[in-house]
Enzyme design. Structure first.
Site, PDB file in Angstrom:
ATOM      1  NE  ARG A   1       4.948  47.772  -7.843  1.00 39.17           N
ATOM      2  CZ  ARG A   1       6.213  47.406  -8.015  1.00 39.17           C
ATOM      3  NH1 ARG A   1       7.052  48.208  -8.625  1.00 39.17           N
ATOM      4  NH2 ARG A   1       6.629  46.241  -7.573  1.00 39.17           N
TER       5      ARG A   1
ATOM      6  CE  LYS B   1      16.739  33.435 -16.744  1.00 36.04           C
ATOM      7  NZ  LYS B   1      17.850  34.351 -16.543  1.00 36.04           N
TER       8      LYS B   1
ATOM      9  N   GLY C   1       4.646  41.204  -9.932  1.00 40.61           N
ATOM     10  CA  GLY C   1       4.150  42.233 -10.844  1.00 40.61           C
ATOM     11  C   GLY C   1       3.370  41.694 -12.026  1.00 40.61           C
TER      12      GLY C   1
ATOM     13  N   GLY D   1       9.628  41.163  -6.333  1.00 40.05           N
ATOM     14  CA  GLY D   1      10.730  40.596  -5.547  1.00 40.05           C
ATOM     15  C   GLY D   1      10.462  40.690  -4.051  1.00 40.05           C
TER      16      GLY D   1
END
Ligand code: 3PG
Ligand code: MG
Length: 399
Positions: free
Chosen positions: A38, A208, A356, A379
């Site tokens: 990043r 999930k 990520g 996200g």
């Protein structure tokens, strides 16, 4: 298209405030930067600003500070500022120990053209995540122009450095632009979802289903095929009546998967075999096609699944991938994730990797340069693909 840094013109003598996403993974004990992707991602923008005659004040959050100084000391920006300096080949100092205040203002005033400094972790100030106007005004006063090159944080609607700061700059008549990284992310992901080369294939992994339900629903509207792997695959398999052995599947995950079962066998493909490890001895592994025996838990997709998925990737026009398909941090369980990365790297398809962990996996296996695009967003990538409108980007005018 958003205003970009090229539209800012000559920046000689100007101080440019740039919001970057330097929320990099840190070693939990030493605090060392584990992956600086990043930081590297924002270098072209910072270099371009310096070349245009500006000095640069960079700001970012790092982690999620708890407010307890002992725990938060690993989250100061010193190491990140240092790494930024190494990558830019100019010294980068941190402007004081508070995000704003007299020390910071003095340091910024003294910053010469071509100089770069970093503000302290913006989340050390509790006003950051309240989108606080007074805090934003204090930050906005430091710069003559604002650049958003923090794609990974663009979905955070309540972060002052992302929303209230550019709003304050706008109110003061100061120019705002997106950086090169954000411009590229927006261009690639918009193209990906708007006019993809077909067939459009998605590979989805991670833990999930419940975390990614909006993303999966958005994908199902667009993609021709969705291949499932990772921990979430066992949720789907269990929901379709398969025995997943000792793999832990929470009741709420089964409930989240329920409405998606109608697509299994048509748009959604589930693994046909699994590499499983003994729960009490991870070194003992076995491949199961169909049911997994009691005492074993799924840790990776199996070889037949990898061959099936690799073949579908080969035939795709566009592949979008989010979420590792196995416990790739353990070399013995990384075959599936590595294989998916290799299949994408070797395909003629447009290949986009988001999230990520997935980006880290692709880089770790050395395939990142062979992908069309590896997003810096986790996200934010999911939310942008879902079609969410970001408050942060609304502060930057269209051209
Ligand atoms: C991320 O890594 O998701 C971004 O840096 C945003 O961080 P956050 O999830 O703590 O808001
Ligand atoms: Mg996040």
């Amino acid at each position: 298209m958003k205003t970009t840094i090229a539209d800012l013109g000559d920046l000689t003598g100007k101080k440019v405030l740039i919001r970057v996403d330097f929320n990099v993974p840190l070693d939990k004990v030493s605090g060392e930067i584990k992956n600086d992707r990043r930081i590297r991602g924002a270098i072209p923008t910072i270099k371009a600003l310096l070349k245009a005659g500006a000095s640069v004040i960079a700001m970012s959050h790092l982690g999620r500070p708890s407010g307890d100084p002992a725990k938060d000391k690993l989250l100061t920006m010193d190491k990140v500022a240092h790494r930024l300096g190494d990558l830019l080949e100019v010294p980068v100092s941190k402007a004081g120990n508070a995000v704003v205040g007299p020390d910071v203002s003095t340091a910024v005033t003294a910053l010469p053209p071509g100089g770069v400094m970093m503000l302290e972790n913006v989340r050390f100030d509790p006003r950051e995540q309240k989108n606080d106007a007074a805090f934003a005004a204090a930050i906005a006063a430091l710069g003559d122009a604002y650049v958003n090159d923090a794609f990974g944080t663009c979905h955070n609607d309540k972060d002052a450095s992302m929303v209230a700061v550019p709003a304050a700059m706008k109110a003061a008549g100061k120019p705002r632009a997106v950086g090169l990284l954000v411009a590229k992310e927006l261009e690639v992901i918009t193209g990906l979802m708007g006019s993809p080369k077909s067939p459009l294939l998605a590979v989805m992994g991670g833990a999930k289903v419940s975390d990614k339900i909006a993303f999966i629903n958005a994908l199902l509207k667009k993609v021709d095929h969705l291949l499932i792997g990772g921990k979430m695959a066992y949720t789907f398999l269990k929901a379709t009546g398969k025995d997943v052995g000792s793999t832990q599947v929470a009741a709420e995950e089964l409930a989240a998967a329920q409405p998606l079962l109608q697509f299994v066998g048509s748009k959604i493909t589930l693994p046909v075999d699994a590499l499983a490890a003994k729960s009490d001895d991870l070194n003992t592994t076995q491949v199961f096609a169909g049911d997994i025996a009691a005492g074993f838990e799924g840790v990776d997709i199996g070889p037949k699944t990898l061959a099936l998925y690799a073949d579908k990737i080969k035939q795709a026009g566009t592949v979008i991938w989010n979420g590792p398909v196995g416990w790739f941090e353990k070399p013995a369980f990384s075959t599936g994730t590595k294989g998916i990365a290799a299949a994408m790297a070797n395909s003629g398809a447009v290949t986009v990797v988001g999230g990520g962990e997935t980006a880290e996996a692709v880089e770790q296996f050395g395939f990142d340069t062979q992908m069309t695009h590896v997003s810096t967003g986790g996200g934010a990538f999911l939310a942008y693909v879902e079609g969410k409108k970001f408050q942060s980007l609304a502060q930057i005018d269209d051209v």
